[in-house]
Design an enzyme around this catalytic site. Structure first.
Site, PDB file in Angstrom:
ATOM      1  N   GLY A  75      62.532  70.537  63.510  1.00  0.00           N
ATOM      2  CA  GLY A  75      62.869  69.327  64.242  1.00  0.00           C
ATOM      3  C   GLY A  75      64.103  68.680  63.640  1.00  0.00           C
ATOM      4  O   GLY A  75      64.894  69.326  62.963  1.00  0.00           O
ATOM      5  N   ARG A  76      64.253  67.383  63.865  1.00  0.00           N
ATOM      6  CA  ARG A  76      65.434  66.681  63.339  1.00  0.00           C
ATOM      7  C   ARG A  76      65.258  66.234  61.898  1.00  0.00           C
ATOM      8  O   ARG A  76      66.236  65.954  61.212  1.00  0.00           O
ATOM      9  CB  ARG A  76      65.767  65.479  64.222  1.00  0.00           C
ATOM     10  CG  ARG A  76      66.350  65.928  65.549  1.00  0.00           C
ATOM     11  CD  ARG A  76      66.989  64.838  66.387  1.00  0.00           C
ATOM     12  NE  ARG A  76      66.982  63.505  65.863  1.00  0.00           N
ATOM     13  CZ  ARG A  76      66.374  62.466  66.445  1.00  0.00           C
ATOM     14  NH1 ARG A  76      65.695  62.628  67.552  1.00  0.00           N
ATOM     15  NH2 ARG A  76      66.454  61.268  65.917  1.00  0.00           N
TER      16      ARG A  76
ATOM     17  N   GLU B 126      67.517  67.525  58.825  1.00  0.00           N
ATOM     18  CA  GLU B 126      68.923  67.144  58.662  1.00  0.00           C
ATOM     19  C   GLU B 126      69.081  65.987  57.683  1.00  0.00           C
ATOM     20  O   GLU B 126      70.101  65.883  57.004  1.00  0.00           O
ATOM     21  CB  GLU B 126      69.589  66.850  60.004  1.00  0.00           C
ATOM     22  CG  GLU B 126      69.195  65.554  60.658  1.00  0.00           C
ATOM     23  CD  GLU B 126      69.798  65.355  62.042  1.00  0.00           C
ATOM     24  OE1 GLU B 126      69.883  64.194  62.464  1.00  0.00           O
ATOM     25  OE2 GLU B 126      70.169  66.344  62.695  1.00  0.00           O
TER      26      GLU B 126
ATOM     27  N   CYS C 142      62.307  76.897  62.429  1.00  0.00           N
ATOM     28  CA  CYS C 142      63.298  76.185  63.230  1.00  0.00           C
ATOM     29  C   CYS C 142      64.394  75.569  62.363  1.00  0.00           C
ATOM     30  O   CYS C 142      65.064  76.263  61.615  1.00  0.00           O
ATOM     31  CB  CYS C 142      62.575  75.145  64.086  1.00  0.00           C
ATOM     32  SG  CYS C 142      63.535  74.465  65.433  1.00  0.00           S
ATOM     33  N   HIS C 143      64.585  74.253  62.427  1.00  0.00           N
ATOM     34  CA  HIS C 143      65.588  73.563  61.628  1.00  0.00           C
ATOM     35  C   HIS C 143      65.135  73.332  60.191  1.00  0.00           C
ATOM     36  O   HIS C 143      65.922  72.868  59.364  1.00  0.00           O
ATOM     37  CB  HIS C 143      65.959  72.226  62.273  1.00  0.00           C
ATOM     38  CG  HIS C 143      66.804  72.362  63.497  1.00  0.00           C
ATOM     39  ND1 HIS C 143      66.316  72.860  64.689  1.00  0.00           N
ATOM     40  CD2 HIS C 143      68.113  72.076  63.719  1.00  0.00           C
ATOM     41  CE1 HIS C 143      67.282  72.868  65.596  1.00  0.00           C
ATOM     42  NE2 HIS C 143      68.379  72.407  65.029  1.00  0.00           N
TER      43      HIS C 143
ATOM     44  N   TYR D  24      66.221  78.475  64.116  1.00  0.00           N
ATOM     45  CA  TYR D  24      66.696  78.153  65.450  1.00  0.00           C
ATOM     46  C   TYR D  24      68.154  78.614  65.509  1.00  0.00           C
ATOM     47  O   TYR D  24      68.902  78.428  64.533  1.00  0.00           O
ATOM     48  CB  TYR D  24      66.567  76.643  65.717  1.00  0.00           C
ATOM     49  CG  TYR D  24      66.874  76.294  67.138  1.00  0.00           C
ATOM     50  CD1 TYR D  24      65.994  76.644  68.158  1.00  0.00           C
ATOM     51  CD2 TYR D  24      68.063  75.663  67.473  1.00  0.00           C
ATOM     52  CE1 TYR D  24      66.291  76.361  69.481  1.00  0.00           C
ATOM     53  CE2 TYR D  24      68.369  75.369  68.793  1.00  0.00           C
ATOM     54  CZ  TYR D  24      67.477  75.719  69.801  1.00  0.00           C
ATOM     55  OH  TYR D  24      67.772  75.454  71.105  1.00  0.00           O
TER      56      TYR D  24
END
Length: 191
Positions: free
Chosen positions: A87-88, A91, A117-118, A137
């Site tokens: 997800g975010r 980051e 994923c992320h 991802y």
């Protein structure tokens, strides 16, 4: 009982936190969900990412997920494995020096690590992918390459295992992602 450290944070992908957490508890692991600057009982907001034919995933509000352990209480030597949600959240989580040190520890002592994923952004920031084969991802692929990893382009429901590292591109891979992580954790499921 084996313990797993589970890294997640605000705007993590809903399925990539909720489903692996529940699956790992279901098979009997003690799973500590943590986020820097948050304590046991605090909530994180999740986001639901879906593949609806656009050039990238869509994002919708998810659930509130209650953390069951405090980040400041972590003693990495107590854990048998590490899981990193996507997800975010990655980051900004990758900017936390202590979190990166925790991640490095698992690679230094060769304990099982699963990232989806992320979540792989945390691995690249921790400088632990050089020479490793892994997936993520697709939008994270260039980061893997820049960090010295060998990006594996596979289907969203696929999984890639390189030694103690299990990676998948996205939540459709949960069955294979968790199955492979359980294998490197030494678990066996008999029917």
């Amino acid at each position: 009982m084996k313990k797993i450290l589970f890294l997640t944070g605000d705007y993590t992908e809903d399925y990539e936190t909720m489903v692996p957490f529940q699956m790992l508890e279901m098979v009997g692991y003690e799973v500590h969900t943590v986020c820097p600057d948050k304590k046991e009982g605090d909530s994180i907001k999740t986001a639901i990412h879906d593949f609806e034919g656009d050039q990238t995933y869509s994002e919708k509000p998810g659930h509130n997920f209650v953390l069951n352990y405090s980040f400041d209480k972590i003693n990495v030597e107590d854990y048998d494995g590490l899981v990193i949600a996507g997800g975010r959240a990655p980051e900004y989580l990758r900017l936390n020096k202590k979190l990166l040190e925790h991640v490095e520890y698992f690679f230094t002592v060769n304990k099982p690590v699963a990232a989806i994923c992320h979540g792989i952004q945390i691995l690249t920031a921790a400088n632990v992918v050089k020479g490793r084969k892994l997936t993520a991802y697709p939008a994270v692929g260039p980061e893997v390459t820049l960090a010295g990893g060998v990006f594996q382009s596979i289907a969203a429901d696929g999984v890639f295992v390189d030694g103690n590292l299990v990676t998948s591109p996205a939540w459709p891979a949960h069955p294979s992602f968790i199955r492979e992580f359980l294998k490197i954790m030494g678990a066996t499921i008999t029917l």
